[in-house]
Design an enzyme around this catalytic site. Structure first.
Site, PDB file in Angstrom:
ATOM      1  N   HIS A 237     -18.136 -10.795 -16.532  1.00  0.00           N
ATOM      2  CA  HIS A 237     -18.380  -9.656 -15.635  1.00  0.00           C
ATOM      3  C   HIS A 237     -19.802  -9.696 -15.061  1.00  0.00           C
ATOM      4  O   HIS A 237     -20.739  -9.272 -15.730  1.00  0.00           O
ATOM      5  CB  HIS A 237     -18.193  -8.341 -16.407  1.00  0.00           C
TER       6      HIS A 237
ATOM      7  N   ASP B 199     -24.568  18.436  -7.251  1.00  0.00           N
ATOM      8  CA  ASP B 199     -23.384  17.860  -6.611  1.00  0.00           C
ATOM      9  C   ASP B 199     -22.814  18.780  -5.534  1.00  0.00           C
ATOM     10  O   ASP B 199     -22.545  18.334  -4.410  1.00  0.00           O
ATOM     11  CB  ASP B 199     -22.307  17.539  -7.655  1.00  0.00           C
TER      12      ASP B 199
ATOM     13  N   GLU C 167     -21.045  -7.777 -12.933  1.00  0.00           N
ATOM     14  CA  GLU C 167     -21.513  -6.439 -12.556  1.00  0.00           C
ATOM     15  C   GLU C 167     -22.212  -5.686 -13.677  1.00  0.00           C
ATOM     16  O   GLU C 167     -22.951  -4.742 -13.426  1.00  0.00           O
ATOM     17  CB  GLU C 167     -20.339  -5.600 -12.028  1.00  0.00           C
TER      18      GLU C 167
ATOM     19  N   CYS D  84     -12.645 -11.505 -14.176  1.00  0.00           N
ATOM     20  CA  CYS D  84     -11.829 -11.310 -15.382  1.00  0.00           C
ATOM     21  C   CYS D  84     -10.330 -11.347 -15.052  1.00  0.00           C
ATOM     22  O   CYS D  84      -9.840 -12.394 -14.638  1.00  0.00           O
ATOM     23  CB  CYS D  84     -12.259 -10.026 -16.088  1.00  0.00           C
ATOM     24  N   TYR D  85      -9.624 -10.224 -15.167  1.00  0.00           N
ATOM     25  CA  TYR D  85      -8.195 -10.245 -14.808  1.00  0.00           C
ATOM     26  C   TYR D  85      -8.026 -10.784 -13.385  1.00  0.00           C
ATOM     27  O   TYR D  85      -7.100 -11.557 -13.110  1.00  0.00           O
ATOM     28  CB  TYR D  85      -7.604  -8.829 -14.900  1.00  0.00           C
TER      29      TYR D  85
END
Ligand code: XMP
Length: 513
Positions: free
Chosen positions: A169, A227, A171, A82-83
């Protein structure tokens, strides 16, 4: 042998960690670095490949993020997304402009299957687009390798220099064959062999932590949640007794949970660390006496936690590092780059201000929840702990509507334990996002053994959710509900009625307060 590594160079796109994650899923270690990193620092990491991310800017704007042009000459394969694709085109002399028609969402793309990036991909494939600018003209030496009816260069390549770019994209899940494209990039173009597994993350992180900490002292607030537990075990494996974990039992945990945490992390457990359990139950009940307003309760619970942690930290003395179990979704929630901010609703919010330390360590910062769980399993943490459902920082304090008392804590703990036991027995736990019992502030009339009762109502909640931002009430089997209800009124003194919450989020929330 040095581990293979792909670097995702971050230009401010939304999916940066997702790119890294998809590459890791290909079996290649990958991490995100800011575009402000110098070329020298980047080369020192010896990446097998670099991926330029998307970003919100236009390349032709004065202030848009760029990179040194020499990066294209250093022989490391690059994929621009993209960018990142527009940046590659623009810096190498192509033309980028505002597209006459923007493309958002699912888009049919025609790809050149002879191109290494698209090997094994269908010639016509669905990709996810999100752009207002496009590459109007590819730079000299590049071939166009994909098009859409409105995008003349949906992908381009210069195989001689190992430079590749896609406007879409690969991903995101919506790009049907995106994972094949990323695999092609890391294996066919970068020449990786795929030497990375979750246990390599564990090993590499432990090694890195050892180097960073040296003989320093480390402090960790352990809640018993996934976590902080995984972070604590990583640290314990790295620096052993240089680590002190403080576990505050605020008396608002689920039934037997305090002892379970102590069994794992305390002196009888398998890990080498200094474990401090603070039994602050009575102190919390005292402070919560007469308080009914939900936000006031949350505030008291949070403040008391900080005060206790501060007291303990003072006893321990100066520490060099403070560990936090921040994971990637927390980083998004608290705003990119503000590493010290913790989720505002988290019970340890504000800690960094009150403890004297040199640096915060966040070893799980680049992982998603399921990756944290996999790391936990690799580390040998008990599965019940690794796969436990989310539990709010203020604990049962916000599952007891109105004033919190020791007696009410007992009721909700027992009811919740019965509920969890029956759900587990019925084998429906894996389908549910979150489920628990709460204690309403309502008493009502009942009859038990010919006697009138005037007792509390327990409410059961079970929701289906993937992101916890929205949720639907789960349709629990009636037999499970009646079994749980019977057991609760028979076994939990003070409860004579059981209700089931059928509301979704919105308009309700998952928790009751
Ligand atoms: P709500 O009630 O906002 O909950 O729909 C969404 C998710 O967040 C959890 N939750 C919290 N977690 N501290 C936390 O660490 C909190 O104060 C808190 N409040 C809610 C909740 O359990 C659910 O998973």
């Amino acid at each position: 042998m040095k581990q293979e590594r792909i670097i995702v160079l971050d230009f401010g796109g939304q999916y940066n960690q997702l790119i890294a994650r998809r590459v890791r899923e290909c079996g290649v270690y990958c991490e995100v670095r800011p575009y402000t990193m110098s070329l020298k620092e980047l080369q020192a990491l010896a990446p097998k490949g670099i991926i330029f991310t998307g970003g919100p800017n236009s390349v032709y704007e004065e202030a848009s993020p760029h990179y040194k042009k020499e990066i294209f000459e250093c022989g490391i394969p690059i994929l621009g997304i993209c960018y990142g694709s527009q940046l590659m085109a623009y810096m190498l002399g192509g033309r980028v402009e505002t597209a006459p028609v923007s493309e958002y969402g699912h888009t049919e793309v025609h790809v050149d299957t002879d191109d290494a990036l698209f090997a094994g991909v269908s010639a016509d494939t669905v990709c996810w687009m999100s752009h207002t600018d496009y590459i109007a003209e590819a730079p000299e030496g590049f071939r166009i390798t994909a098009t859409t009816p409105v995008c003349p260069a949906a992908a381009m390549a210069c195989p001689e220099k190992n430079l590749y770019a896609t406007q879409f994209h690969p991903e995101v899940m919506h790009t049907a064959e995106g994972q094949t494209m990323l695999r092609n990039f890391v294996y066919k173009i970068c020449g990786c062999v795929g030497d990375w597994k979750m246990d390599s993350f564990v090993e590499t992180t432990i090694q890195g932590l050892r180097e960073k900490i040296g003989s320093g002292r480390v402090l960790c607030a352990l809640s018993g949640g996934v976590d902080s537990s995984v972070a604590a075990v990583l640290l314990s494996k790295a620096v052993g007794k240089q680590l002190t974990c403080v576990f505050v039992d605020h008396g608002l945990l689920r039934k037997d949970e305090g002892d379970e945490v102590e069994a794992v992390f305390g002196p009888e457990g398998p890990y080498e660390l200094n474990f401090v359990r603070v039994n602050a139950q009575q102190r919390y009940y005292e402070r919560l006496k007469g308080v009914t307003e939900p936000e006031a309760k949350r505030k008291i619970i949070g403040e008391e936690f900080i005060r206790i942690f501060e007291e303990e930290a003072r006893k321990i003395g100066a520490v060099d590092f403070l560990v936090q179990g921040t994971i990637y979704p927390d980083v998004i929630e608290s705003g990119q780059g503000k590493s010290a901010v913790i989720k505002s609703h988290h019970n340890v919010g504000g800690l960094p201000d009150v403890v004297d330390f040199k640096e915060i360590i966040e070893p799980l910062r680049m992982l998603f929840k399921d990756e944290v769980r996999r790391a936990g399993v690799e580390l040998g943490i008990p599965r019940e702990l690794v796969y436990r459902q989310p539990f709010p920082g203020p604990g049962l304090g916000i599952r007891i509507i109105g004033e919190v008392t020791e007696e009410k804590v007992r009721m909700v703990q027992e009811a919740d334990a019965i509920y969890r036991e029956e759900v587990a027995k019925a084998g429906i736990a894996p389908e549910l996002g979150q489920y628990f019992a709460a204690l309403t502030n309502m008493r009502s009339v009942g009859v038990m053994g010919d006697f009138r009762t005037y007792d509390y109502a327990v409410v059961l909640r079970a929701v289906n959710t993937s992101d916890f931002m929205t949720a639907e009430a789960a349709e629990l089997p009636w037999q499970v509900l009646t079994k749980v209800s019977n057991r609760i009124v028979n076994e939990v003194k003070g409860v004579n009625r059981v209700l089931y919450d059928c509301t979704g989020k919105p308009p309700s929330t998952i928790e009751f307060e």
